[in-house]
Scaffold this motif. Structure first.
Motif, PDB file in Angstrom:
ATOM      1  N   ALA A 162       0.854  -1.190   0.000  1.00  0.00           N
ATOM      2  CA  ALA A 162       0.000   0.000   0.000  1.00  0.00           C
ATOM      3  C   ALA A 162       0.892   1.242   0.000  1.00  0.00           C
ATOM      4  O   ALA A 162       1.851   1.336   0.765  1.00  0.00           O
ATOM      5  CB  ALA A 162      -0.909  -0.005   1.224  1.00  0.00           C
ATOM      6  N   LEU A 163       0.569   2.195  -0.870  1.00  0.00           N
ATOM      7  CA  LEU A 163       1.358   3.424  -0.928  1.00  0.00           C
ATOM      8  C   LEU A 163       1.127   4.241   0.339  1.00  0.00           C
ATOM      9  O   LEU A 163       0.036   4.258   0.902  1.00  0.00           O
ATOM     10  CB  LEU A 163       0.976   4.247  -2.162  1.00  0.00           C
ATOM     11  N   ASP A 164       2.164   4.902   0.805  1.00  0.00           N
ATOM     12  CA  ASP A 164       2.061   5.693   2.029  1.00  0.00           C
ATOM     13  C   ASP A 164       2.566   7.110   1.787  1.00  0.00           C
ATOM     14  O   ASP A 164       2.807   7.517   0.648  1.00  0.00           O
ATOM     15  CB  ASP A 164       2.836   5.021   3.178  1.00  0.00           C
ATOM     16  N   LYS A 165       2.745   7.875   2.864  1.00  0.00           N
ATOM     17  CA  LYS A 165       3.127   9.279   2.748  1.00  0.00           C
ATOM     18  C   LYS A 165       4.521   9.476   2.169  1.00  0.00           C
ATOM     19  O   LYS A 165       4.877  10.585   1.763  1.00  0.00           O
ATOM     20  CB  LYS A 165       3.064   9.944   4.129  1.00  0.00           C
ATOM     21  N   TYR A 166       5.317   8.419   2.134  1.00  0.00           N
ATOM     22  CA  TYR A 166       6.671   8.534   1.595  1.00  0.00           C
ATOM     23  C   TYR A 166       6.711   8.356   0.078  1.00  0.00           C
ATOM     24  O   TYR A 166       7.731   8.635  -0.540  1.00  0.00           O
ATOM     25  CB  TYR A 166       7.592   7.500   2.244  1.00  0.00           C
ATOM     26  N   ASP A 167       5.620   7.885  -0.510  1.00  0.00           N
ATOM     27  CA  ASP A 167       5.582   7.645  -1.948  1.00  0.00           C
ATOM     28  C   ASP A 167       5.183   8.908  -2.713  1.00  0.00           C
ATOM     29  O   ASP A 167       4.693   9.888  -2.131  1.00  0.00           O
ATOM     30  CB  ASP A 167       4.603   6.512  -2.254  1.00  0.00           C
ATOM     31  N   LEU A 168       5.373   8.861  -4.030  1.00  0.00           N
ATOM     32  CA  LEU A 168       5.025   9.993  -4.869  1.00  0.00           C
ATOM     33  C   LEU A 168       3.526  10.094  -5.054  1.00  0.00           C
ATOM     34  O   LEU A 168       2.822   9.090  -5.080  1.00  0.00           O
ATOM     35  CB  LEU A 168       5.691   9.858  -6.241  1.00  0.00           C
ATOM     36  N   SER A 169       3.043  11.326  -5.215  1.00  0.00           N
ATOM     37  CA  SER A 169       1.641  11.543  -5.563  1.00  0.00           C
ATOM     38  C   SER A 169       1.446  11.189  -7.042  1.00  0.00           C
ATOM     39  O   SER A 169       2.410  10.964  -7.781  1.00  0.00           O
ATOM     40  CB  SER A 169       1.258  12.999  -5.315  1.00  0.00           C
ATOM     41  N   THR A 170       0.189  11.179  -7.480  1.00  0.00           N
ATOM     42  CA  THR A 170      -0.104  10.849  -8.880  1.00  0.00           C
ATOM     43  C   THR A 170       0.534  11.854  -9.833  1.00  0.00           C
ATOM     44  O   THR A 170       1.115  11.483 -10.856  1.00  0.00           O
ATOM     45  CB  THR A 170      -1.623  10.815  -9.112  1.00  0.00           C
ATOM     46  N   SER A 171       0.454  13.131  -9.501  1.00  0.00           N
ATOM     47  CA  SER A 171       1.044  14.156 -10.371  1.00  0.00           C
ATOM     48  C   SER A 171       2.559  14.033 -10.421  1.00  0.00           C
ATOM     49  O   SER A 171       3.178  14.241 -11.472  1.00  0.00           O
ATOM     50  CB  SER A 171       0.651  15.554  -9.874  1.00  0.00           C
ATOM     51  N   GLU A 172       3.169  13.669  -9.294  1.00  0.00           N
ATOM     52  CA  GLU A 172       4.620  13.486  -9.270  1.00  0.00           C
ATOM     53  C   GLU A 172       5.023  12.259 -10.081  1.00  0.00           C
ATOM     54  O   GLU A 172       6.058  12.262 -10.757  1.00  0.00           O
ATOM     55  CB  GLU A 172       5.109  13.351  -7.829  1.00  0.00           C
ATOM     56  N   GLN A 173       4.214  11.219 -10.028  1.00  0.00           N
ATOM     57  CA  GLN A 173       4.508  10.025 -10.826  1.00  0.00           C
ATOM     58  C   GLN A 173       4.398  10.329 -12.311  1.00  0.00           C
ATOM     59  O   GLN A 173       5.132   9.751 -13.123  1.00  0.00           O
ATOM     60  CB  GLN A 173       3.556   8.896 -10.446  1.00  0.00           C
ATOM     61  N   ASN A 174       3.490  11.232 -12.679  1.00  0.00           N
ATOM     62  CA  ASN A 174       3.337  11.602 -14.090  1.00  0.00           C
ATOM     63  C   ASN A 174       4.580  12.293 -14.629  1.00  0.00           C
ATOM     64  O   ASN A 174       4.873  12.221 -15.824  1.00  0.00           O
ATOM     65  CB  ASN A 174       2.119  12.511 -14.272  1.00  0.00           C
ATOM     66  N   LYS A 175       5.328  12.985 -13.760  1.00  0.00           N
ATOM     67  CA  LYS A 175       6.570  13.628 -14.183  1.00  0.00           C
ATOM     68  C   LYS A 175       7.583  12.597 -14.652  1.00  0.00           C
ATOM     69  O   LYS A 175       8.441  12.882 -15.485  1.00  0.00           O
ATOM     70  CB  LYS A 175       7.159  14.436 -13.032  1.00  0.00           C
ATOM     71  N   ILE A 176       7.465  11.389 -14.103  1.00  0.00           N
ATOM     72  CA  ILE A 176       8.389  10.311 -14.467  1.00  0.00           C
ATOM     73  C   ILE A 176       7.850   9.498 -15.632  1.00  0.00           C
ATOM     74  O   ILE A 176       8.571   9.168 -16.571  1.00  0.00           O
ATOM     75  CB  ILE A 176       8.640   9.388 -13.257  1.00  0.00           C
ATOM     76  N   SER A 177       6.552   9.187 -15.579  1.00  0.00           N
ATOM     77  CA  SER A 177       5.952   8.346 -16.618  1.00  0.00           C
ATOM     78  C   SER A 177       5.845   9.064 -17.953  1.00  0.00           C
ATOM     79  O   SER A 177       5.941   8.448 -19.006  1.00  0.00           O
ATOM     80  CB  SER A 177       4.550   7.895 -16.180  1.00  0.00           C
ATOM     81  N   HIS A 178       5.634  10.396 -17.924  1.00  0.00           N
ATOM     82  CA  HIS A 178       5.466  11.176 -19.149  1.00  0.00           C
ATOM     83  C   HIS A 178       6.346  12.418 -19.097  1.00  0.00           C
ATOM     84  O   HIS A 178       5.845  13.547 -19.039  1.00  0.00           O
ATOM     85  CB  HIS A 178       3.999  11.586 -19.328  1.00  0.00           C
ATOM     86  N   PRO A 179       7.661  12.243 -19.121  1.00  0.00           N
ATOM     87  CA  PRO A 179       8.552  13.415 -19.006  1.00  0.00           C
ATOM     88  C   PRO A 179       8.391  14.399 -20.138  1.00  0.00           C
ATOM     89  O   PRO A 179       8.500  15.605 -19.937  1.00  0.00           O
ATOM     90  CB  PRO A 179       9.957  12.783 -19.007  1.00  0.00           C
ATOM     91  N   HIS A 180       8.101  13.922 -21.350  1.00  0.00           N
ATOM     92  CA  HIS A 180       7.950  14.825 -22.484  1.00  0.00           C
ATOM     93  C   HIS A 180       6.650  15.605 -22.374  1.00  0.00           C
ATOM     94  O   HIS A 180       6.568  16.745 -22.801  1.00  0.00           O
ATOM     95  CB  HIS A 180       7.975  14.036 -23.791  1.00  0.00           C
ATOM     96  N   ARG A 181       5.617  14.973 -21.776  1.00  0.00           N
ATOM     97  CA  ARG A 181       4.346  15.655 -21.599  1.00  0.00           C
ATOM     98  C   ARG A 181       4.495  16.811 -20.636  1.00  0.00           C
ATOM     99  O   ARG A 181       3.878  17.855 -20.778  1.00  0.00           O
ATOM    100  CB  ARG A 181       3.295  14.673 -21.077  1.00  0.00           C
ATOM    101  N   VAL A 182       5.311  16.644 -19.623  1.00  0.00           N
ATOM    102  CA  VAL A 182       5.540  17.712 -18.658  1.00  0.00           C
ATOM    103  C   VAL A 182       6.284  18.873 -19.302  1.00  0.00           C
ATOM    104  O   VAL A 182       6.016  20.041 -19.040  1.00  0.00           O
ATOM    105  CB  VAL A 182       6.338  17.177 -17.450  1.00  0.00           C
ATOM    106  N   ALA A 183       7.247  18.559 -20.177  1.00  0.00           N
ATOM    107  CA  ALA A 183       8.059  19.597 -20.813  1.00  0.00           C
ATOM    108  C   ALA A 183       7.330  20.282 -21.962  1.00  0.00           C
ATOM    109  O   ALA A 183       7.732  21.373 -22.371  1.00  0.00           O
ATOM    110  CB  ALA A 183       9.358  18.988 -21.331  1.00  0.00           C
ATOM    111  N   LEU A 184       6.245  19.676 -22.487  1.00  0.00           N
ATOM    112  CA  LEU A 184       5.558  20.208 -23.654  1.00  0.00           C
ATOM    113  C   LEU A 184       5.007  21.608 -23.434  1.00  0.00           C
ATOM    114  O   LEU A 184       5.193  22.479 -24.295  1.00  0.00           O
ATOM    115  CB  LEU A 184       4.445  19.249 -24.082  1.00  0.00           C
ATOM    116  N   PRO A 185       4.305  21.904 -22.330  1.00  0.00           N
ATOM    117  CA  PRO A 185       3.805  23.271 -22.137  1.00  0.00           C
ATOM    118  C   PRO A 185       4.908  24.315 -22.132  1.00  0.00           C
ATOM    119  O   PRO A 185       4.722  25.421 -22.659  1.00  0.00           O
ATOM    120  CB  PRO A 185       3.117  23.189 -20.765  1.00  0.00           C
ATOM    121  N   ILE A 186       6.043  23.985 -21.556  1.00  0.00           N
ATOM    122  CA  ILE A 186       7.161  24.927 -21.533  1.00  0.00           C
ATOM    123  C   ILE A 186       7.676  25.169 -22.946  1.00  0.00           C
ATOM    124  O   ILE A 186       7.952  26.302 -23.338  1.00  0.00           O
ATOM    125  CB  ILE A 186       8.286  24.393 -20.638  1.00  0.00           C
ATOM    126  N   ALA A 187       7.789  24.099 -23.730  1.00  0.00           N
ATOM    127  CA  ALA A 187       8.262  24.225 -25.108  1.00  0.00           C
ATOM    128  C   ALA A 187       7.296  25.065 -25.937  1.00  0.00           C
ATOM    129  O   ALA A 187       7.710  25.932 -26.722  1.00  0.00           O
ATOM    130  CB  ALA A 187       8.440  22.836 -25.729  1.00  0.00           C
TER     131      ALA A 187
END
Length: 213
Positions: A162-187
């Motif tokens: 079970a995920l706990d307070k030490y794990d990443l949130s969903t939005s933080e996990q998205n930074k890893i799973s979709h790194p290009h998606r995160v950088a797209l708005p900046i580009a």
């Protein structure tokens, strides 16, 4: 009376053996047998050390007892842990430092290679590369805690904990799973900014060379 002493001595040896056994069990379950923190380069702050200790203490309460170790060394290369091939269910976050330069790498034992592919490890580092390049130690530690929490999240998912307070949130996990998606708005923002600047310069240039009658 003299015959009693050998018997008591034997009982004493048995009691001592029992105490040693209990002590070993205690050390194993509380995580003191194999330390998860080796800060040879004196980089880790108190908050980072607390995170590492508390999360690994939770792992010691599980059946599999995985471990995530953070080690800092005073060099930038040859960071592969010597014990990597002898262990199981282990992840190593190695920080190499020489001068103002730092190199952060993630290693995992063979049984965790599926959870820590080359792309996954690279994406974890890339997600907080700005903080990991910072010369400010507090900022660097913040980035390092993200890396540790990302590794903990992968371990928890691997063993279905079970995920706990030490794990990443969903939005933080998205930074890893979709790194290009995160950088797209900046580009896209940069593209629109450049187009706007070019448009203004052309408009300004056209008006400057327009003769007035």
């Amino acid at each position: 009376m003299w015959k009693v002493w050998p018997i008591n001595l034997k009982k004493t040896k048995i009691n001592l053996a029992g105490l040693v056994g209990l002590l070993l069990v205690f050390l194993t379950t509380t995580g003191f047998v194999q330390p998860n923190i080796e800060d040879h380069a004196h980089i880790l702050n108190k908050e980072t050390k607390t995170l590492i200790t508390e999360k690994n203490n939770r792992y010691f309460q599980t059946k599999e007892q995985p471990q995530i170790s953070v080690i800092t060394v005073k060099r930038l290369n040859k960071l592969t842990p010597k014990a990597l091939n002898r262990l199981k269910r282990s992840v190593f976050i190695i920080v190499g430092q020489k001068g103002e330069k730092r190199n952060v790498q993630i290693f995992s034992t063979k049984d965790l290679h599926g959870a820590f592919t080359a792309d996954t490890r690279a994406n974890i580092i890339r997600a907080e590369v700005g903080k990991l390049r910072s010369h400010n130690n507090a900022t660097f530690n913040e980035g390092l805690r993200f890396v540790f929490r990302a590794c903990a999240t992968r371990v928890d998912q691997q063993y279905q904990y079970a995920l706990d307070k030490y794990d990443l949130s969903t939005s933080e996990q998205n930074k890893i799973s979709h790194p290009h998606r995160v950088a797209l708005p900046i580009a896209l923002a940069l593209v629109f900014l450049i187009i706007g600047i070019v448009y203004v310069l052309k408009r300004f240039g056209r008006n400057s060379y327009n003769p007035r009658n």
